[in-house]
Structure formats: C-alpha cells, structure tokens
Design an enzyme around this catalytic site. Structure first.
Site, short mmCIF file in Angstrom:
data_model
loop_
_atom_site.label_atom_id
_atom_site.label_comp_id
_atom_site.label_asym_id
_atom_site.label_seq_id
_atom_site.Cartn_x
_atom_site.Cartn_y
_atom_site.Cartn_z
N ASN A 148 0.80 -1.24 0.00
CA ASN A 148 0.00 0.00 0.00
C ASN A 148 0.83 1.29 0.00
O ASN A 148 0.34 2.32 -0.44
CB ASN A 148 -0.98 -0.01 1.17
CG ASN A 148 -0.30 -0.02 2.50
OD1 ASN A 148 0.77 -0.58 2.65
ND2 ASN A 148 -0.90 0.62 3.47
N GLU A 246 5.03 -3.99 11.98
CA GLU A 246 3.93 -3.01 11.91
C GLU A 246 2.80 -3.70 11.16
O GLU A 246 3.00 -4.17 10.03
CB GLU A 246 4.36 -1.74 11.16
CG GLU A 246 5.36 -0.88 11.92
CD GLU A 246 4.83 -0.32 13.23
OE1 GLU A 246 3.59 -0.32 13.44
OE2 GLU A 246 5.65 0.08 14.07
N CYS A 280 -2.95 1.52 6.85
CA CYS A 280 -3.08 0.93 8.19
C CYS A 280 -3.61 1.97 9.16
O CYS A 280 -4.17 1.63 10.20
CB CYS A 280 -1.74 0.39 8.64
SG CYS A 280 -0.43 1.60 8.50
N GLU A 457 9.28 2.73 14.62
CA GLU A 457 9.93 3.09 13.36
C GLU A 457 9.99 4.62 13.26
O GLU A 457 9.30 5.33 13.95
CB GLU A 457 9.12 2.55 12.19
CG GLU A 457 8.97 1.04 12.21
CD GLU A 457 8.75 0.47 10.84
OE1 GLU A 457 9.70 0.42 10.06
OE2 GLU A 457 7.61 0.08 10.55
P1 NDP Z 1 0.81 -9.20 3.75
O1 NDP Z 1 1.02 -9.56 5.18
O2 NDP Z 1 0.05 -10.10 2.89
O3 NDP Z 1 2.24 -9.03 3.03
C1 NDP Z 1 3.23 -8.17 3.54
C2 NDP Z 1 4.57 -8.63 3.03
O4 NDP Z 1 4.88 -9.89 3.61
C3 NDP Z 1 4.61 -8.84 1.52
O5 NDP Z 1 5.87 -8.46 1.02
C4 NDP Z 1 4.41 -10.34 1.41
O6 NDP Z 1 4.89 -10.89 0.21
C5 NDP Z 1 5.22 -10.80 2.58
N1 NDP Z 1 4.96 -12.18 3.01
C6 NDP Z 1 3.90 -12.97 2.72
N2 NDP Z 1 4.05 -14.18 3.31
C7 NDP Z 1 5.23 -14.15 3.98
C8 NDP Z 1 5.95 -15.08 4.78
N3 NDP Z 1 5.48 -16.29 5.03
N4 NDP Z 1 7.13 -14.70 5.31
C9 NDP Z 1 7.62 -13.48 5.09
N5 NDP Z 1 6.99 -12.53 4.33
C10 NDP Z 1 5.81 -12.87 3.79
O7 NDP Z 1 0.23 -7.72 3.73
P2 NDP Z 1 -0.22 -6.85 2.47
O8 NDP Z 1 0.89 -6.70 1.49
O9 NDP Z 1 -1.52 -7.38 2.00
O10 NDP Z 1 -0.40 -5.41 3.13
C11 NDP Z 1 -1.56 -5.02 3.77
C12 NDP Z 1 -1.39 -5.09 5.28
O11 NDP Z 1 -0.30 -4.26 5.68
C13 NDP Z 1 -2.59 -4.58 6.01
O12 NDP Z 1 -2.99 -5.48 7.00
C14 NDP Z 1 -2.11 -3.28 6.65
O13 NDP Z 1 -2.74 -2.93 7.82
C15 NDP Z 1 -0.67 -3.54 6.85
N6 NDP Z 1 0.06 -2.27 6.95
C16 NDP Z 1 0.50 -1.88 8.19
C17 NDP Z 1 1.14 -0.68 8.36
C18 NDP Z 1 1.64 -0.28 9.70
O14 NDP Z 1 2.56 0.51 9.76
N7 NDP Z 1 1.09 -0.78 10.80
C19 NDP Z 1 1.38 0.23 7.24
C20 NDP Z 1 0.88 -0.28 5.98
C21 NDP Z 1 0.24 -1.50 5.87
P3 NDP Z 1 3.88 -11.09 -1.04
O15 NDP Z 1 3.52 -9.75 -1.49
O16 NDP Z 1 4.69 -11.85 -2.00
O17 NDP Z 1 2.71 -11.88 -0.52
#
Ligand code: NDP
Length: 480
Positions: A148, A246, A280, A457
């Site tokens: 995002n 996060e 988020c 962070e």
């Molecule tokens: P995901 O948890 O699906 O993915 C996040 C990252 O983790 C991606 O790069 C993903 O790869 C990777 N990933 C997936 N599976 C694994 C694994 N088993 N081990 C290590 N890494 C893995 O989240 P989204 O990309 O869908 O993002 C949305 C989420 O992010 C929302 O829940 C949102 O709230 C959160 N978010 C939180 C923020 C904060 O600061 N608190 C800020 C922005 C977003 P791949 O893309 O290949 O699946």
C-alpha cells in the site's frame, strides 16, 4: 520495462517473472519483474553478510552522502516516479507524487542520522573510569514491505538500516515491484558498495521463511498483515533475530458533540477514503456522539457522494481504484457482511469506467455496533463504519475496545475533551482535530497490541531497532 533482482552488486534475472498490472486499467502492463527463488534469497543474505563489516567501517559521513544524494534524486524525479507509483498501485497522482517526495525526505533525514553519533559518554561510580555507551550496527537486516505504500515504507526501513551501518536484504510486496525497484536503483547509483543493499522480489510464501529464518539474518523489519506478521515473528525468533512488526489497524475517529462539523466531515472523508482507504492508519470506525449524529451523517454522506472515483492518474479523480482483485473481493465481502448484520450501506458498488479496473465507490456503513465483525477486523479498503454513542465516555470506551492500537483521533473544540482523549486513548498515535492517517517522518511511528511489535519506526527512534548497544568501561588515567 523489465526489472531484475539486485544481488551482490549485480542485476540478475530471477527464477521466474511476474507482470505488474495497473489497477486502473487491467490491460496496461507496467512491466515485468524478476521473482527470486530460495537460492537467490540465500545468495542475497551471503552478499549482505560479506559486505556489512566494510559498510559499517565507513565514516558515517560517507554513508550520509549516499543517502542524501539518493534523496535528492527522488525529490527531483517526484513527478515521474509518482506517476509510476499511481499507475502500479492505484493511489491518485497527488498521493503518488507525495509519496515519492516523502521517500526522498526520509532518505535525507536519515542521512543526517548517519553523522549524528547516538552514543553517550558518562562518568562512573569508580574514580577515573569513563563509560562509553556506544551504538553499533545490528548486522544483516531483512526488510519485508506491503503493497500500500510501495516506496515510503521501504524507504523508512532501508534508510535507517543503512545509515546505522547495516546491510539489507529487501523483499517488496509482489504486487508493486516497480516503485521498490526504482528505490533500489536510485540508492545503488548514488554509490552503495556491492552487497550492502540487495533486492529480492518474489512471493513471500516462497522465499519469506528463508529471508526471516536464516541464522545469518540478525534483524527483520516487517510491515503487513497481522497474520503474516505473527509468522515472521516466529521464524525470526526461532534463531534469535530481533523483530519489528507493523501490522493492521481498526482506527477510531471520535466526533464529539462540540466538533466543528465541516472540519470533522473533511477529516473523516480524508481519513477513511484517502489512498482508497488502503492505509493501516485509515479512519475506519467513525464514532459519533448521539446529539450530532444525524447531522454529521447527512453531511458525511453528501461529501462521500462528491468523491470522484476513476483512473488514478486522471486529473479529476479524487479516489483511485482498489489495488487488486483479491482486495476488492475482501472489501465487498465485508460490505455484504455488514449489511447482513444490520448496517445501512451507502455506496460500496462496483463502478464501470472507460478502462477495466478495480473500481469501487466509497462505502459508508451506517448504524453499526462496535461489536460487529466489520468493526473488529481490518477491511483495508474504502469502507468506513459509523457507530452511534451516547456521550464522550462511551466514545472513548468504544475507541479503545479493539484488539488493535495503531492510531486514534478526535474532533472537538474542547481542550478538556481533547486532553482526556489524548490521555485515555490506548493507541500508539493520537490525533486531535486531524484524521487518524497522515504522519510526519521525523517522529516515532507505531502502535500497540496487535498493531505493532518491537521498537518504533521512523524519526530518531528508528536507531533503537537498527543499532545494538555496547557499554565500554575505560580507566584511562587513574589519577584523573
Ligand atoms: P501481507 O502480510 O500479505 O504481506 C506483507 C509482506 O509480507 C509482503 O511483502 C508479502 O509478500 C510478505 N509475506 C507474505 N508471506 C510471507 C511469509 N510467510 N514470510 C515473510 N513474508 C511474507 O500484507 P499486504 O501486502 O496485503 O499489506 C496489507 C497489510 O499491511 C494490512 O494489514 C495493513 O494494515 C498492513 N500495513 C500496516 C502498516 C503499519 O505501519 N502498521 C502500514 C501499511 C500496511 P507477497 O507480497 O509476495 O505476498
């Protein structure tokens, strides 16, 4: 374009490639990007392990120069790269350009941090002894980011990691590789030595465990969903790596009975539907005090109807498409569920535009209760619930009644009410007369409970995660 992975100073093809699709026009392929397999991920960790001591041995000023140069380039190319970001992720052009600018500012801020010695010199309880509390790099850091904020989140992890002398293995979200690729390209051309920053694009399911579970990885900084975050934590902790997570939010925005309603409506619209609600920090629970509830909701519904959903890069668009098909499906599932649990749904319909895309009108869910599923779980789309409460006491208790704790806001003209809210909120970040989303880069960012784990962070606090403390006792001159 074709974007390759970057390992040990070389651009290399992956074991496969993935197309990067424009969510505003599904016929538009932004580019093809390499996908790394486990072997390439291991090679990246090897390269980072070999390069890190040399990088750490450079003067902070040398590291600062590289970060500063890269920040300058991002700022200079904000329009061009902002257009690319909007094209691949779907946020509007001003949001895309703004995010590139933010990434540039973050790099420049941490360039400054690289030359500021964060250590301390203290006296001892023993005569003549001086104590030096030094901060050293942690070592090799894996950075895993969501889709995002495809450049700002990588920048706010990679910049402090590099500034403090760590080497990085970076895996961006599979959905948005182009912005991440450009960030690495800019940093590499700014002068990073081989192996210090490695880019392994690819599926988290395939290479995530390697990147987090390898014993040579000393720290993992992750932003993403709560479920994946827990898995990352277990994998990293299994070999003693430090972890920073996060994760999700279900952020409350309270509208008190004395709020400036025009400002509150504008804040709720921006907080709920800015970046298509895919933040988020989005204001996803609008908690409204009974005496002004109906007037607020009428004005909010009218403002919602003025939102122009369209191609992210068109000048009149005020809300871009949803990022991909599975997120769109998730948004619609929650909207249907809320309706079945009694919500009065305004908007939330699929929209046709000139090009095929994931277009959804912003949804207001009116008449929901805080215990409804849609108010317990993160939707991560342009979907905001309205919850009616009797008074400020009930508003604060509803705001805090969530497993998350990222950010919380209140609109009120009362200093007493805002002070009470600020003190009683259990979120990590509190906003007064501002939407829950929208943060600065020079101060700590993070939440509590299911939203975050580990040190904060951003800002100066970022050093707490990216450095390891060493305490040195020195008896130089026993007579002094
Ligand atoms: P995901 O948890 O699906 O993915 C996040 C990252 O983790 C991606 O790069 C993903 O790869 C990777 N990933 C997936 N599976 C694994 C694994 N088993 N081990 C290590 N890494 C893995 O989240 P989204 O990309 O869908 O993002 C949305 C989420 O992010 C929302 O829940 C949102 O709230 C959160 N978010 C939180 C923020 C904060 O600061 N608190 C800020 C922005 C977003 P791949 O893309 O290949 O699946």
């Amino acid at each position: 374009m074709f974007g390759a992975n970057y390992v040990d100073g070389q651009w290399i093809d992956g074991s496969s490639a993935v197309p990067d699709i424009n969510p505003s026009d599904l016929d538009d392929v932004v580019g093809e990007f390499a996908r790394a397999d486990r072997t390439q991920a291991e090679d990246a960790i090897s390269a980072a392990t070999a390069a890190q001591p040399h990088w750490a041995a450079l003067p902070g000023a040398a590291r600062a120069e590289i970060l500063d140069r890269a920040g300058d380039e991002l700022l200079a190319r904000a329009d061009e790269l902002g257009d690319l970001l909007s094209r691949e992720e779907g946020k509007t052009l001003p949001e895309g350009v703004g995010e590139i600018r933010r990434a540039g500012q973050i790099l420049k801020f941490h360039a400054g941090e690289a030359v500021r010695n964060p250590g301390e010199l203290l006296g001892s309880v023993r005569p003549g002894v001086e104590i030096l509390v030094d901060r050293e790099p942690v070592g090799v850091v894996t950075v895993i980011t969501p889709w995002n904020f495809p450049i700002a989140i990588p920048a706010w992890k990679i910049a402090p990691a590099l500034a403090h002398g760590n080497a990085v293995v970076f895996k961006p979200a599979d959905l948005v590789p182009a912005s991440a690729w450009h960030l690495v390209d800019v940093l590499v051309r700014a002068g990073l030595p081989a192996g210090v920053l490695n880019l392994v694009m690819g599926s988290g399911r395939e290479i995530g465990d390697t990147l987090t579970g390898d014993v040579r990885v000393n720290a993992v900084s992750f932003t993403g969903s709560t479920v994946t975050g827990q898995r990352v934590r277990e994998s990293a902790h299994s070999h003693g790596a430090r972890v920073q997570l996060e994760m999700g939010g279900k952020n409350p925005l309270v509208i008190a009975d004395d709020a400036d309603l025009d400002a509150a409506v504008a804040g709720a619209i921006e907080g709920s539907f800015g970046s298509t609600g895919q933040r988020c920090t989005a204001s996803s629970r609008l908690i409204v005090v009974d005496s002004i509830h109906d007037e607020f909701v009428d004005r909010l519904a009218a403002a919602r109807a003025r939102i122009v959903v369209g191609d992210a890069r068109h000048g009149d668009t005020t809300m871009g498409p949803v990022a991909d098909a599975s997120q769109l499906e998730q948004d619609r599932r929650y909207i249907d569920l809320a309706r079945s649990q009694g919500a009065d749904v305004v908007g939330g319909e699929l929209l046709d535009r000139a090009t095929p895309g994931h277009y959804l009108s912003p949804a207001l869910l009116i008449g929901t209760r805080n215990e409804d599923t849609v108010n317990r779980e993160e939707v991560f789309g342009p979907v905001a619930s309205v919850i009616r409460v009797a008074d400020l006491d009930e508003a604060i208790s509803a705001a805090n009644d969530t497993e998350f704790g990222l950010t919380a806001g209140i609109y009120t003209r009362s200093l007493a009410a805002s002070t009470r809210f600020r003190k009683q909120s259990t979120a990590g970040m509190v906003m007064v007369n501002l939407p829950t989303a929208g943060v600065d880069y020079h101060v700590p960012f993070g939440g509590r409970r299911a939203s975050s784990f580990g040190p904060r962070e951003q800002g100066r606090d970022a050093r707490d995660f990216y450095t390891s403390t060493k305490t040195c006792y020195v008896l130089g001159d026993p007579t002094s």
